[in-house]
Design a protein around this motif. Structure first.
Motif, PDB file in Angstrom:
ATOM      1  N   THR A 147       0.832  -1.203   0.000  1.00 58.34           N
ATOM      2  CA  THR A 147       0.000   0.000   0.000  1.00 58.34           C
ATOM      3  C   THR A 147       0.866   1.253   0.000  1.00 58.34           C
ATOM      4  N   GLY A 148       1.928   1.254   0.787  1.00 58.94           N
ATOM      5  CA  GLY A 148       2.837   2.400   0.806  1.00 58.94           C
ATOM      6  C   GLY A 148       3.486   2.632  -0.540  1.00 58.94           C
TER       7      GLY A 148
ATOM      8  N   ILE B 293       2.265   1.809  -3.486  1.00 62.79           N
ATOM      9  CA  ILE B 293       1.241   2.318  -4.408  1.00 62.79           C
ATOM     10  C   ILE B 293       1.031   3.809  -4.175  1.00 62.79           C
ATOM     11  N   PHE B 294       0.908   4.227  -2.924  1.00 62.80           N
ATOM     12  CA  PHE B 294       0.723   5.652  -2.636  1.00 62.80           C
ATOM     13  C   PHE B 294       1.936   6.472  -3.075  1.00 62.80           C
ATOM     14  N   TYR B 295       3.145   5.936  -2.905  1.00 65.40           N
ATOM     15  CA  TYR B 295       4.348   6.647  -3.347  1.00 65.40           C
ATOM     16  C   TYR B 295       4.358   6.805  -4.866  1.00 65.40           C
TER      17      TYR B 295
ATOM     18  N   ILE C  84       1.745   6.863  -6.881  1.00 65.04           N
ATOM     19  CA  ILE C  84       0.717   7.855  -7.233  1.00 65.04           C
ATOM     20  C   ILE C  84       1.228   9.259  -6.946  1.00 65.04           C
ATOM     21  N   TYR C  85       1.905   9.462  -5.812  1.00 65.28           N
ATOM     22  CA  TYR C  85       2.449  10.780  -5.468  1.00 65.28           C
ATOM     23  C   TYR C  85       3.522  11.201  -6.462  1.00 65.28           C
TER      24      TYR C  85
ATOM     25  N   SER D 204       1.923  12.128  -9.800  1.00 61.60           N
ATOM     26  CA  SER D 204       1.091  13.329  -9.764  1.00 61.60           C
ATOM     27  C   SER D 204       1.915  14.602  -9.600  1.00 61.60           C
ATOM     28  N   THR D 205       3.095  14.522  -8.978  1.00 64.80           N
ATOM     29  CA  THR D 205       3.914  15.719  -8.823  1.00 64.80           C
ATOM     30  C   THR D 205       4.803  15.963 -10.032  1.00 64.80           C
TER      31      THR D 205
END
Length: 74
Positions: A32-33, A35-37, A39-40, A43-44
């Motif tokens: 999960t971490g 995946i969030f990284y 996506i971040y 997006s940046t």
């Protein structure tokens, strides 16, 4: 039928209090971490230094080619 499945496979070994369950939860948190990284990071839109150099060089070459095609008259 359900009793036969439960007796063949002990589901309690996957509970969060058992070592396998803790390992599965830990892997889930890492996944999960990640995946969030991802996506971040997407997006940046962070560009690496090499990407910036390559892009700048391509833009410079493009401007040179345009300058050769359309020379300025004085």
């Amino acid at each position: 039928m359900i009793l036969a499945i439960n007796s063949a496979l002990d589901i309690k070994i996957f509970s969060p209090s058992q070592p396998i369950g803790i390992f599965i939860l830990f892997l889930g948190l890492i996944f999960t971490g990640m995946i969030f990284y991802i996506i971040y990071a997407v997006s940046t839109n962070k560009e690496s230094i090499e990407d910036k150099k390559i892009r700048t060089k391509k833009e410079y070459l493009q401007q040179e080619k345009i300058g050769k095609l359309f020379p300025k008259k004085k």
